[in-house]
Design a protein around this motif. Structure first.
Motif, PDB file in Angstrom:
ATOM      1  N   LEU A 194      46.317   6.016 -53.423  1.00 40.68           N
ATOM      2  CA  LEU A 194      45.524   6.040 -52.398  1.00 40.68           C
ATOM      3  C   LEU A 194      44.209   5.010 -52.569  1.00 40.68           C
ATOM      4  O   LEU A 194      43.688   4.462 -51.677  1.00 40.68           O
ATOM      5  N   LYS A 195      43.446   5.332 -53.767  1.00 40.01           N
ATOM      6  CA  LYS A 195      42.448   4.352 -54.202  1.00 40.01           C
ATOM      7  C   LYS A 195      42.934   2.774 -54.189  1.00 40.01           C
ATOM      8  O   LYS A 195      42.169   2.020 -53.463  1.00 40.01           O
ATOM      9  N   GLN A 196      44.115   2.413 -54.543  1.00 40.05           N
ATOM     10  CA  GLN A 196      44.535   1.145 -54.446  1.00 40.05           C
ATOM     11  C   GLN A 196      44.899   0.903 -53.024  1.00 40.05           C
ATOM     12  O   GLN A 196      44.580  -0.179 -52.626  1.00 40.05           O
ATOM     13  N   LEU A 197      45.339   1.537 -52.149  1.00 39.39           N
ATOM     14  CA  LEU A 197      45.553   1.170 -50.738  1.00 39.39           C
ATOM     15  C   LEU A 197      44.164   0.949 -49.973  1.00 39.39           C
ATOM     16  O   LEU A 197      44.172   0.017 -49.141  1.00 39.39           O
ATOM     17  N   GLU A 198      43.597   1.866 -50.272  1.00 42.62           N
ATOM     18  CA  GLU A 198      42.011   1.780 -49.752  1.00 42.62           C
ATOM     19  C   GLU A 198      41.394   0.434 -49.952  1.00 42.62           C
ATOM     20  O   GLU A 198      40.742  -0.248 -49.186  1.00 42.62           O
ATOM     21  N   LEU A 199      41.282   0.223 -51.257  1.00 41.67           N
ATOM     22  CA  LEU A 199      40.796  -0.892 -51.938  1.00 41.67           C
ATOM     23  C   LEU A 199      41.468  -2.366 -50.993  1.00 41.67           C
ATOM     24  O   LEU A 199      40.621  -3.397 -50.834  1.00 41.67           O
ATOM     25  N   THR A 200      42.693  -1.977 -50.862  1.00 42.73           N
ATOM     26  CA  THR A 200      43.392  -3.560 -50.230  1.00 42.73           C
ATOM     27  C   THR A 200      42.938  -3.487 -48.740  1.00 42.73           C
ATOM     28  O   THR A 200      42.743  -4.575 -48.464  1.00 42.73           O
ATOM     29  N   TYR A 201      43.051  -2.356 -48.152  1.00 46.47           N
ATOM     30  CA  TYR A 201      42.600  -2.365 -46.553  1.00 46.47           C
ATOM     31  C   TYR A 201      41.043  -2.929 -46.560  1.00 46.47           C
ATOM     32  O   TYR A 201      40.926  -3.673 -45.681  1.00 46.47           O
ATOM     33  N   ARG A 202      40.252  -2.535 -47.529  1.00 39.31           N
ATOM     34  CA  ARG A 202      38.739  -2.991 -47.516  1.00 39.31           C
ATOM     35  C   ARG A 202      38.752  -4.464 -47.734  1.00 39.31           C
ATOM     36  O   ARG A 202      37.911  -5.000 -47.227  1.00 39.31           O
ATOM     37  N   LEU A 203      39.422  -4.927 -48.547  1.00 38.09           N
ATOM     38  CA  LEU A 203      39.401  -6.394 -48.839  1.00 38.09           C
ATOM     39  C   LEU A 203      40.198  -7.111 -47.898  1.00 38.09           C
ATOM     40  O   LEU A 203      39.650  -8.251 -47.551  1.00 38.09           O
ATOM     41  N   GLY A 204      41.137  -6.646 -47.117  1.00 38.77           N
ATOM     42  CA  GLY A 204      41.794  -7.396 -46.140  1.00 38.77           C
ATOM     43  C   GLY A 204      40.798  -7.666 -44.943  1.00 38.77           C
ATOM     44  O   GLY A 204      40.676  -8.337 -44.133  1.00 38.77           O
ATOM     45  N   PHE A 205      40.101  -6.246 -44.656  1.00 39.28           N
ATOM     46  CA  PHE A 205      39.235  -6.249 -43.525  1.00 39.28           C
ATOM     47  C   PHE A 205      38.046  -7.469 -43.781  1.00 39.28           C
ATOM     48  O   PHE A 205      37.454  -7.728 -43.012  1.00 39.28           O
ATOM     49  N   GLN A 231      47.765   6.029 -41.393  1.00 36.03           N
ATOM     50  CA  GLN A 231      48.005   5.118 -40.153  1.00 36.03           C
ATOM     51  C   GLN A 231      48.132   3.655 -40.134  1.00 36.03           C
ATOM     52  O   GLN A 231      48.310   2.937 -39.473  1.00 36.03           O
ATOM     53  N   GLY A 232      47.767   3.047 -41.549  1.00 35.20           N
ATOM     54  CA  GLY A 232      48.318   1.772 -41.707  1.00 35.20           C
ATOM     55  C   GLY A 232      47.081   0.757 -41.694  1.00 35.20           C
ATOM     56  O   GLY A 232      45.964   1.123 -41.354  1.00 35.20           O
ATOM     57  N   PHE A 233      47.053  -0.505 -42.011  1.00 38.35           N
ATOM     58  CA  PHE A 233      46.135  -1.535 -42.009  1.00 38.35           C
ATOM     59  C   PHE A 233      45.660  -1.678 -40.922  1.00 38.35           C
ATOM     60  O   PHE A 233      44.169  -1.858 -40.765  1.00 38.35           O
ATOM     61  N   VAL A 234      46.182  -2.001 -39.767  1.00 40.39           N
ATOM     62  CA  VAL A 234      45.649  -2.355 -38.472  1.00 40.39           C
ATOM     63  C   VAL A 234      44.746  -1.112 -38.083  1.00 40.39           C
ATOM     64  O   VAL A 234      43.595  -1.475 -37.492  1.00 40.39           O
ATOM     65  N   ALA A 235      45.090   0.033 -38.185  1.00 40.13           N
ATOM     66  CA  ALA A 235      44.342   1.210 -37.600  1.00 40.13           C
ATOM     67  C   ALA A 235      43.058   1.258 -38.451  1.00 40.13           C
ATOM     68  O   ALA A 235      42.018   1.471 -37.779  1.00 40.13           O
ATOM     69  N   PHE A 236      43.272   0.977 -39.839  1.00 40.72           N
ATOM     70  CA  PHE A 236      42.110   1.054 -40.591  1.00 40.72           C
ATOM     71  C   PHE A 236      41.015  -0.122 -40.179  1.00 40.72           C
ATOM     72  O   PHE A 236      40.026   0.327 -40.007  1.00 40.72           O
ATOM     73  N   CYS A 237      41.351  -1.332 -39.861  1.00 39.63           N
ATOM     74  CA  CYS A 237      40.567  -2.331 -39.343  1.00 39.63           C
ATOM     75  C   CYS A 237      40.131  -2.132 -37.992  1.00 39.63           C
ATOM     76  O   CYS A 237      38.802  -2.345 -37.770  1.00 39.63           O
TER      77      CYS A 237
END
Length: 395
Positions: free
Chosen positions: A265-276, A302-308
């Motif tokens: 989860l930490k890896q996923l969150e960091l990836t999403y934050r860096l993508g955003f 919910q995926g990257f787009v939802a996070f963004c």
């Protein structure tokens, strides 16, 4: 010059020599911040399919930068001597540890085994008073537990009554000085994993109250109200090293005990934050980092787009979404995550030295104020990465 001062000076010099390799903001820069200063090391990190944080990787790092091998000297503290007055606490009945998770209970046992016996104790930032509970049960001496959350005080009092042990609780905000009367009457003050300003305040108040003994395991140095670190000891005050909260965070930045799911989860969150972050730089046409608040982990499912979409709402950027779609930026986030992992594989070499520097500042400050001080690990790192103990006795 004392042993602590000598150790501090060598650490201080080594950390200052290499600030470029550890004193930078991971998210703020898109490139390698020390590429020009360490070109060969930067070239190593750019290799494809590079496996980091294994023996082969670090052997190559040390070949390119031999001075970084010094990091191995600080990799882990020696175990502090067990208190001569105590036997190990493995024979405590199971009903005493009821409701405490196994790893936490093992940490408490290890900490108590290295705490000298006293006529009475003050437990600082006690929570439900688990540490104080074991001391009261073992020694049958009064333990006064201070905690700012009233519900935890009430739960601890119920437990003390159940076990019929001499442990009492006070609902107190120690940062407002409400723990001072208790310390004035204390023989020994104890704190296991008191964060930032909380353990700093304890050290200062123990000295002011002339408390005979102190046993603490410091934690989370970055949880402080000041933007830059304020050294305690005279020796550290003469250092030219300036530590920001981000640097203090590096001192405790490791996930040695995190489970696989937590790490994923930490890896996923960091990836999403860096993508955003890559998206907002493009959408705003401004090349600077924009911090996003913490999130409920369920949102990651919910995926990257939802996070963004969520992050854009937080930062009032929803009007830019139609012009710049999110989808293209997830891959950029993954690439940046890999780059940051490589940079942190180098900065992590300095983490133990930085924590040691901070522990020594506390130890020297206590020495300057009339205490005989021991420092070392109270347990193995596998039990908790925050395993330093500072044990002080007024001379």
């Amino acid at each position: 010059m004392t042993t602590f001062q000598q150790r501090f000076q060598s650490l201080d010099t080594w950390l200052k020599m290499h600030t470029q390799l550890w004193q930078f903001d991971t998210f703020a820069r898109l490139d390698n911040p020390w590429k020009s200063a360490y070109p060969e090391l930067a070239e190593l990190l750019e290799r494809e399919n590079l496996e980091i944080e294994n023996e082969t990787f670090y052997r190559e790092v040390f070949r390119l930068c031999p001075d970084l091998k010094t990091a191995l000297n600080f990799s882990k503290p020696d175990l502090i001597d067990q208190s001569a007055q105590r036997t190990l606490t493995n024979d405590v009945p199971s009903y005493v540890s009821a409701g405490i998770k196994g790893r936490k209970w093992s940490q408490i046992q290890a900490f108590v085994a290295r705490t000298p016996k006293a006529n009475n104790y003050v437990e600082w930032c006690a929570g439900k008073g688990h540490l104080g509970k074991l001391l009261a049960f073992q020694d049958n001496k009064p333990v006064h537990s201070l905690e700012w959350q009233k519900t935890l005080c009430e739960a601890g009092e119920q437990e003390a009554k159940r076990l019929k042990i001499p442990q009492s609780f006070t609902h107190a905000d120690v940062l407002k000085g409400e723990g001072r009367p208790s310390l004035a009457n204390a023989h020994c003050a104890v704190a296991l994993h008191a964060c930032g300003d909380l353990h700093r305040e304890l050290i200062e108040q123990v000295i002011a109250a002339n408390t005979a003994m102190l046993c603490i395991s410091p934690c989370c140095y970055h949880l402080t109200q000041t933007s830059h670190y304020q050294p305690l000891s005279q020796t550290a005050q003469h250092s030219t090293l300036i530590l920001r909260q981000a640097d203090l965070k590096l001192a405790v930045k490791e996930v040695a005990t995190a489970g696989a799911r937590e790490q994923r989860l930490k890896q996923l969150e960091l990836t999403y934050r860096l993508g955003f972050d890559a998206w907002q730089r493009t959408a705003r046409q401004q090349d600077d980092y924009l911090p996003v608040p913490s999130i409920q982990k369920a949102l990651l499912n919910q995926g990257f787009v939802a996070f963004c979409h969520w992050a854009a709402e937080q930062k009032d950027l929803t009007d830019l979404i139609s012009k710049t779609p999110f989808e293209d930026f997830e891959a950029i986030g993954q690439t940046r995550y890999q780059q940051i992992q490589k940079l942190e594989a180098i900065s992590q070499l300095f983490r133990p030295a930085l924590e040691h520097w901070l522990v020594l500042d506390r130890a020297m400050y206590l020495e300057e104020n009339g205490y005989q001080v021991d420092i070392g690990a109270f347990c193995e790192k596998s039990l908790t990465p925050r395993n330093w103990m500072i044990r002080a006795t007024r001379t």
